[in-house]
Scaffold this motif. Structure first.
Motif, PDB file in Angstrom:
ATOM      1  N   ARG A 208      11.318   4.457  19.881  1.00 21.03           N
ATOM      2  CA  ARG A 208      12.426   3.008  20.222  1.00 21.03           C
ATOM      3  C   ARG A 208      11.484   1.876  19.245  1.00 21.03           C
ATOM      4  NH1 ARG A 208      17.310   3.256  23.156  1.00 21.03           N
ATOM      5  NH2 ARG A 208      18.323   1.849  21.942  1.00 21.03           N
ATOM      6  N   MET A 209      11.224   1.221  20.008  1.00 26.06           N
ATOM      7  CA  MET A 209      10.681  -0.240  20.097  1.00 26.06           C
ATOM      8  C   MET A 209       9.766   0.101  18.541  1.00 26.06           C
ATOM      9  SD  MET A 209      10.110  -2.279  22.827  1.00 26.06           S
ATOM     10  CE  MET A 209      11.316  -2.176  24.682  1.00 26.06           C
ATOM     11  N   GLU A 210       9.193   1.259  18.111  1.00 30.45           N
ATOM     12  CA  GLU A 210       7.891   1.373  17.254  1.00 30.45           C
ATOM     13  C   GLU A 210       8.881   0.830  15.832  1.00 30.45           C
ATOM     14  OE1 GLU A 210       5.267   4.411  18.557  1.00 30.45           O
ATOM     15  OE2 GLU A 210       4.136   2.758  19.881  1.00 30.45           O
ATOM     16  N   LYS A 211       9.969   2.431  16.195  1.00 28.09           N
ATOM     17  CA  LYS A 211      10.358   2.179  14.710  1.00 28.09           C
ATOM     18  C   LYS A 211      11.175   1.039  14.439  1.00 28.09           C
ATOM     19  CE  LYS A 211      11.944   7.273  15.640  1.00 28.09           C
ATOM     20  NZ  LYS A 211      13.121   7.779  15.781  1.00 28.09           N
ATOM     21  N   ALA A 212      11.333  -0.159  15.365  1.00 26.27           N
ATOM     22  CA  ALA A 212      12.258  -0.825  14.913  1.00 26.27           C
ATOM     23  C   ALA A 212      11.020  -2.103  14.181  1.00 26.27           C
ATOM     24  CB  ALA A 212      12.789  -1.600  16.336  1.00 26.27           C
ATOM     25  N   VAL A 213       9.432  -2.140  14.716  1.00 28.86           N
ATOM     26  CA  VAL A 213       9.090  -2.754  14.054  1.00 28.86           C
ATOM     27  C   VAL A 213       8.669  -2.020  12.836  1.00 28.86           C
ATOM     28  CG1 VAL A 213       6.361  -3.326  14.123  1.00 28.86           C
ATOM     29  CG2 VAL A 213       7.680  -3.728  16.685  1.00 28.86           C
ATOM     30  N   GLU A 214       8.273  -0.761  12.714  1.00 21.12           N
ATOM     31  CA  GLU A 214       8.171  -0.282  11.155  1.00 21.12           C
ATOM     32  C   GLU A 214       9.402  -0.549  10.361  1.00 21.12           C
ATOM     33  OE1 GLU A 214       5.860   0.648   8.643  1.00 21.12           O
ATOM     34  OE2 GLU A 214       5.803   0.923  10.291  1.00 21.12           O
ATOM     35  N   ASP A 215      10.336  -0.733  10.928  1.00 24.82           N
ATOM     36  CA  ASP A 215      11.548  -0.917   9.853  1.00 24.82           C
ATOM     37  C   ASP A 215      11.370  -2.397   9.680  1.00 24.82           C
ATOM     38  OD1 ASP A 215      14.380  -0.295   9.007  1.00 24.82           O
ATOM     39  OD2 ASP A 215      15.101  -2.040  10.247  1.00 24.82           O
TER      40      ASP A 215
ATOM     41  N   HIS B 253      16.675 -16.300   5.519  1.00 27.08           N
ATOM     42  CA  HIS B 253      17.172 -15.016   5.111  1.00 27.08           C
ATOM     43  C   HIS B 253      15.622 -14.717   6.170  1.00 27.08           C
ATOM     44  CE1 HIS B 253      18.404 -11.513   3.918  1.00 27.08           C
ATOM     45  NE2 HIS B 253      17.923 -10.549   3.968  1.00 27.08           N
ATOM     46  N   LEU B 254      15.021 -14.891   5.900  1.00 26.41           N
ATOM     47  CA  LEU B 254      12.990 -14.008   6.910  1.00 26.41           C
ATOM     48  C   LEU B 254      13.968 -14.992   8.681  1.00 26.41           C
ATOM     49  CD1 LEU B 254      10.985 -13.117   7.090  1.00 26.41           C
ATOM     50  CD2 LEU B 254       9.407 -15.167   7.349  1.00 26.41           C
ATOM     51  N   HIS B 255      14.190 -15.785   9.016  1.00 24.48           N
ATOM     52  CA  HIS B 255      15.023 -15.718  10.438  1.00 24.48           C
ATOM     53  C   HIS B 255      16.014 -14.919  10.504  1.00 24.48           C
ATOM     54  CE1 HIS B 255      11.918 -19.222  11.088  1.00 24.48           C
ATOM     55  NE2 HIS B 255      12.084 -18.988   9.724  1.00 24.48           N
ATOM     56  N   LYS B 256      16.989 -14.852   9.685  1.00 18.51           N
ATOM     57  CA  LYS B 256      17.443 -14.358   9.970  1.00 18.51           C
ATOM     58  C   LYS B 256      17.809 -12.359  10.222  1.00 18.51           C
ATOM     59  CE  LYS B 256      21.472 -14.573   7.337  1.00 18.51           C
ATOM     60  NZ  LYS B 256      21.536 -14.727   6.187  1.00 18.51           N
ATOM     61  N   ILE B 257      15.994 -11.288   9.929  1.00 18.05           N
ATOM     62  CA  ILE B 257      15.811 -10.458   9.646  1.00 18.05           C
ATOM     63  C   ILE B 257      15.188 -10.270  11.114  1.00 18.05           C
ATOM     64  CG2 ILE B 257      14.704  -9.044   8.936  1.00 18.05           C
ATOM     65  CD1 ILE B 257      14.884  -9.854   5.361  1.00 18.05           C
ATOM     66  N   LEU B 258      14.112 -10.948  11.333  1.00 23.70           N
ATOM     67  CA  LEU B 258      13.760 -11.361  12.106  1.00 23.70           C
ATOM     68  C   LEU B 258      14.417 -11.509  13.601  1.00 23.70           C
ATOM     69  CD1 LEU B 258      10.895 -12.108  14.227  1.00 23.70           C
ATOM     70  CD2 LEU B 258      11.414 -14.166  13.913  1.00 23.70           C
TER      71      LEU B 258
ATOM     72  N   LEU C 138      10.435  -6.564   5.352  1.00 19.50           N
ATOM     73  CA  LEU C 138       9.006  -7.808   5.067  1.00 19.50           C
ATOM     74  C   LEU C 138       8.907  -7.793   3.648  1.00 19.50           C
ATOM     75  CD1 LEU C 138       7.403  -8.843   7.922  1.00 19.50           C
ATOM     76  CD2 LEU C 138       9.275 -10.056   7.240  1.00 19.50           C
ATOM     77  N   ALA C 139       8.480  -5.888   3.022  1.00 21.77           N
ATOM     78  CA  ALA C 139       8.043  -6.020   2.076  1.00 21.77           C
ATOM     79  C   ALA C 139       8.876  -6.054   0.537  1.00 21.77           C
ATOM     80  CB  ALA C 139       7.919  -4.449   2.013  1.00 21.77           C
ATOM     81  N   THR C 140      10.239  -6.106   1.008  1.00 26.71           N
ATOM     82  CA  THR C 140      11.350  -6.499  -0.103  1.00 26.71           C
ATOM     83  C   THR C 140      11.672  -7.370   0.075  1.00 26.71           C
ATOM     84  OG1 THR C 140      13.697  -5.943   1.478  1.00 26.71           O
ATOM     85  CG2 THR C 140      12.624  -3.784   0.893  1.00 26.71           C
ATOM     86  N   LEU C 141      11.105  -8.695   0.821  1.00 22.90           N
ATOM     87  CA  LEU C 141      11.218  -9.711   0.286  1.00 22.90           C
ATOM     88  C   LEU C 141      10.704 -10.506  -0.487  1.00 22.90           C
ATOM     89  CD1 LEU C 141      11.355 -12.585   3.879  1.00 22.90           C
ATOM     90  CD2 LEU C 141      13.592 -11.602   2.096  1.00 22.90           C
ATOM     91  N   ARG C 142      11.129 -11.324  -1.908  1.00 23.08           N
ATOM     92  CA  ARG C 142      10.224 -11.815  -2.912  1.00 23.08           C
ATOM     93  C   ARG C 142       9.765 -12.743  -2.242  1.00 23.08           C
ATOM     94  NH1 ARG C 142      13.292 -14.402  -7.282  1.00 23.08           N
ATOM     95  NH2 ARG C 142      11.338 -15.323  -7.874  1.00 23.08           N
TER      96      ARG C 142
END
Length: 191
Positions: free
Chosen positions: A17-24, A121-126, A29-33
């Protein structure tokens, strides 16, 4: 959630489950411009194609011919205006052009204000992903405590499992924070 009968099951479930969270987190991050062109930025954009919302990358080939340009070559030329419209409607702030055959999406360098918004926005995702990892830790801790309460494992085994869980949680949280720091540096970098 799968049934947890041993501490080994608990750690395996936590790891998965944690590895899935990291992958997500990596995918988000890839979608952040940033100022650099990246095909993954279009992953969240859906185009209404014959009544079905489709991702841009399933309607054509997305290429990055230069650092600040994305080119989308749809397999069906009739979808070009739909792709153009979907990109304009997104909150990415992109202004695509098309010649009837391909859609060109120039990637302007973000302004200082936009960079700060992106970092926020990055900090919110983090924080969302940190919380997800902590929630997984809490769920697994409860499962381990339940095993001990039901006398399926000893207190020593419970303590060892919880210590291992803490170490793994810190490792996964550190991965997320490192990815975030690298992305923040990329966002704030002025080219």
């Amino acid at each position: 959630m799968t049934t947890i009968a041993t501490t080994k099951d608990a750690m395996a479930a936590a790891r998965t489950r944690m590895e899935k969270a990291v992958e997500d987190f990596r995918k988000e991050l890839a979608t952040l411009r940033t100022g650099r062109a990246n095909a993954a930025i279009l992953d969240a954009i859906r185009v209404d194609y014959h009544g079905t919302p489709m991702p841009v990358n399933q309607l054509g080939t997305v290429t990055v011919p230069e650092a600040t340009l994305l080119v989308i070559a749809p397999w069906d030329p009739s979808v070009v205006p739909l792709i153009d419209k979907a990109i304009r409607a997104s909150d990415l702030g992109l202004n695509p052009t098309n010649d009837g055959k391909v859609v060109r999406v120039p990637m302007p360098a973000p302004t200082e204000e936009r960079r700060k918004e992106l970092v926020k926005h990055l900090h919110k995702i983090l924080e969302n992903h940190r919380t997800a990892v902590r929630n997984i830790r809490r769920d697994i801790k409860e499962a381990i405590d339940k095993l001990e309460k039901e006398k399926k494992i000893s207190q020593d085994e419970q303590k060892r499992a919880l210590e291992e869980m803490e170490k793994f949680t810190h490792t996964e949280t550190k991965k997320i924070e490192d990815l975030s720091a690298a992305k923040e540096k990329e966002i704030l970098e002025i080219r």
